[in-house]
Design an enzyme around this catalytic site. Sequence first.
Site, mmCIF file in Angstrom:
data_model
loop_
_atom_site.group_PDB
_atom_site.id
_atom_site.type_symbol
_atom_site.label_atom_id
_atom_site.label_comp_id
_atom_site.label_asym_id
_atom_site.label_seq_id
_atom_site.Cartn_x
_atom_site.Cartn_y
_atom_site.Cartn_z
ATOM 1 N N THR A 58 0.858 -1.189 0.000
ATOM 2 C CA THR A 58 0.000 0.000 0.000
ATOM 3 C C THR A 58 0.891 1.234 0.000
ATOM 4 O O THR A 58 1.761 1.358 0.861
ATOM 5 C CB THR A 58 -0.903 -0.020 1.255
ATOM 6 O OG1 THR A 58 -1.831 -1.090 1.111
ATOM 7 C CG2 THR A 58 -1.648 1.280 1.440
ATOM 8 N N HIS B 69 -6.790 -11.185 -0.559
ATOM 9 C CA HIS B 69 -6.067 -10.866 0.671
ATOM 10 C C HIS B 69 -6.823 -11.455 1.855
ATOM 11 O O HIS B 69 -7.850 -10.918 2.278
ATOM 12 C CB HIS B 69 -5.970 -9.353 0.806
ATOM 13 C CG HIS B 69 -4.961 -8.874 1.800
ATOM 14 N ND1 HIS B 69 -4.307 -9.714 2.672
ATOM 15 C CD2 HIS B 69 -4.483 -7.620 2.060
ATOM 16 C CE1 HIS B 69 -3.472 -9.003 3.420
ATOM 17 N NE2 HIS B 69 -3.562 -7.735 3.070
ATOM 18 N N ASN C 156 -3.313 -10.475 7.410
ATOM 19 C CA ASN C 156 -3.093 -9.159 8.032
ATOM 20 C C ASN C 156 -4.336 -8.488 8.618
ATOM 21 O O ASN C 156 -4.401 -7.259 8.708
ATOM 22 C CB ASN C 156 -2.423 -8.201 7.034
ATOM 23 C CG ASN C 156 -1.056 -8.699 6.590
ATOM 24 O OD1 ASN C 156 -0.567 -9.706 7.116
ATOM 25 N ND2 ASN C 156 -0.438 -8.032 5.641
ATOM 26 N N TYR D 92 -7.489 -8.231 7.531
ATOM 27 C CA TYR D 92 -8.518 -7.641 6.675
ATOM 28 C C TYR D 92 -9.714 -8.601 6.577
ATOM 29 O O TYR D 92 -9.747 -9.637 7.239
ATOM 30 C CB TYR D 92 -7.913 -7.220 5.330
ATOM 31 C CG TYR D 92 -6.885 -6.136 5.562
ATOM 32 C CD1 TYR D 92 -7.291 -4.850 5.903
ATOM 33 C CD2 TYR D 92 -5.522 -6.422 5.559
ATOM 34 C CE1 TYR D 92 -6.364 -3.858 6.201
ATOM 35 C CE2 TYR D 92 -4.583 -5.436 5.855
ATOM 36 C CZ TYR D 92 -5.011 -4.150 6.182
ATOM 37 O OH TYR D 92 -4.095 -3.181 6.491
ATOM 38 N N ASN E 90 -3.759 -5.678 13.114
ATOM 39 C CA ASN E 90 -5.155 -5.231 13.081
ATOM 40 C C ASN E 90 -6.010 -5.950 14.136
ATOM 41 O O ASN E 90 -7.180 -6.260 13.892
ATOM 42 C CB ASN E 90 -5.766 -5.398 11.678
ATOM 43 C CG ASN E 90 -5.354 -4.271 10.747
ATOM 44 O OD1 ASN E 90 -5.213 -3.119 11.157
ATOM 45 N ND2 ASN E 90 -5.138 -4.598 9.474
HETATM 46 C C1 LIG Z 1 4.665 0.208 2.995
HETATM 47 C C2 LIG Z 1 4.054 -1.161 3.159
HETATM 48 C C3 LIG Z 1 2.786 -1.402 2.646
HETATM 49 C C4 LIG Z 1 2.224 -2.676 2.736
HETATM 50 N N1 LIG Z 1 1.002 -2.911 2.156
HETATM 51 C C5 LIG Z 1 0.491 -4.175 2.088
HETATM 52 C C6 LIG Z 1 -0.702 -4.448 1.365
HETATM 53 O O1 LIG Z 1 -1.329 -3.585 0.763
HETATM 54 N N2 LIG Z 1 -1.129 -5.731 1.346
HETATM 55 C C7 LIG Z 1 -0.471 -6.746 1.996
HETATM 56 O O2 LIG Z 1 -0.892 -7.898 1.940
HETATM 57 N N3 LIG Z 1 0.679 -6.503 2.680
HETATM 58 C C8 LIG Z 1 1.172 -5.256 2.725
HETATM 59 N N4 LIG Z 1 2.372 -5.023 3.365
HETATM 60 C C9 LIG Z 1 3.151 -6.155 3.876
HETATM 61 C C10 LIG Z 1 4.178 -6.605 2.815
HETATM 62 O O3 LIG Z 1 3.543 -7.191 1.701
HETATM 63 C C11 LIG Z 1 5.180 -7.601 3.385
HETATM 64 O O4 LIG Z 1 4.475 -8.696 3.914
HETATM 65 C C12 LIG Z 1 6.054 -6.999 4.484
HETATM 66 O O5 LIG Z 1 6.595 -5.742 4.078
HETATM 67 C C13 LIG Z 1 7.231 -7.940 4.849
HETATM 68 O O6 LIG Z 1 7.990 -8.246 3.695
HETATM 69 P P1 LIG Z 1 9.362 -7.508 3.343
HETATM 70 O O7 LIG Z 1 10.300 -7.757 4.496
HETATM 71 O O8 LIG Z 1 9.837 -8.171 2.076
HETATM 72 O O9 LIG Z 1 9.068 -6.050 3.159
HETATM 73 C C14 LIG Z 1 2.927 -3.732 3.361
HETATM 74 C C15 LIG Z 1 4.190 -3.467 3.912
HETATM 75 C C16 LIG Z 1 4.745 -2.207 3.807
HETATM 76 C C17 LIG Z 1 6.141 -1.982 4.349
#
Ligand SMILES: Cc1cc2nc3c(=O)[nH]c(=O)nc-3n(C[C@H](O)[C@H](O)[C@H](O)COP(=O)(O)O)c2cc1C
Length: 364
Positions: free
Chosen positions: A27, A175, A178, A180, A235
């Site tokens: 996001t 999704h 997390n 939702y 959440n």
């Molecule tokens: C800025 C940001 C936005 C995120 N938005 C979403 C999202 O829209 N949907 C989702 O399933 N996870 C979202 N996440 C979680 C990421 O998909 C991911 O699970 C998390 O960042 C851990 O992975 P990474 O270490 O590779 O970043 C978001 C994480 C971050 C940092």
Amino acid sequence: MPYEHLFQPYERGALRTAHRIAMAPLTRNRAKGTIPGALNATYYAQRADAAILVTEGTHPAAVGQGYLDIAGLHNDEQQAGWAKVAGAVHAAGDAKLVIQLMHCGRVAHPFYTGGETPVAPSPIAADGQVFTPEGMLDYVTPREITTDQLADVREDYVQAARRAIAAGAAGVELHAANGYLLHQFLSENTNQRTDGYGTDVAGRIRFPLEVVEAVAAEIGAACVGLRLSPGHEFNDIKEGDTKATYDALLRALAPIDLMYLHVMETQPYAGYSTLEQARELWPGTLIANEGFTEEFDVDGADRLVADGKIDLVAYGRRFLANPDLPTRLRDGAELNTPDQDTFYSGGAKGYVDYPTLAETQAAA
Ligand SMILES: Cc1cc2nc3c(=O)[nH]c(=O)nc-3n(C[C@H](O)[C@H](O)[C@H](O)COP(=O)(O)O)c2cc1C
């Protein structure tokens, strides 16, 4: 070559990718008025070398919007915006563009839903607050989705998935992680229904399964991914018996030949390896993501692929800061550092201005 297993091509059923590095959904709050625009198209096109490019969480219904300027996919303007994104991605690379359908359920907010009360499995407010331009606001008590209304919510996912394909995406990721809406159905503390869609594990997995089946019937199972985060308490989620819940869910999903299952390694919450659980019970393509420990680095992901424990890895923040992440990893190059201050705001800054390796080298 470093990370040689991550650079093996992948093929299963209709899914073929040149390597194993996917982009996790992020996001970014830059879809003005919920409609993807030119800036968003540029951002995704820059990342078109991902094996699978999962987009930001996108609401399939206006009542499912929980944050400022996140994209939707329930009207023609939003669909046209996504078509521009898809066109830009296809022109730039081979990524399979997959739009994540994120209905926020009880963590939507009237500030974003046009005043409508958010909906959820049960009328239980999340403990917490959400950012709005007018300050932090408490989550509200959601309206329980009646048994009759479940079909409408399911249909919202189906219609958004149909629009995703019409826009030129390769598919959707549902999704169910997390905290939702679909996760709210899976969890004891958010689902206290007594109509066959709650009460026990079989009841709690029923609506998410029905959504998966309905969306797969509309666009084909080969175009549908599903994201899970077993035990994750984000959440204000308290699932209850995580192991039993996901054992049952994975067994029920196994016969449905989805494009992939995208599982977060939530061991610190679940108390066991959720990737191992998924590999054991899910026969299809398994994408892994994790963000809770430093161990899940690129070496670790390469080993997991080498050992057959996962098929692809999804990176979020690494892709956020490195539009050419596969190239950098292939070349053993340094990675840009993500700037947390611009994760959720900043316009072009911190969004489309992270340099590629070639740009960094040219500047030097
Ligand atoms: C800025 C940001 C936005 C995120 N938005 C979403 C999202 O829209 N949907 C989702 O399933 N996870 C979202 N996440 C979680 C990421 O998909 C991911 O699970 C998390 O960042 C851990 O992975 P990474 O270490 O590779 O970043 C978001 C994480 C971050 C940092």
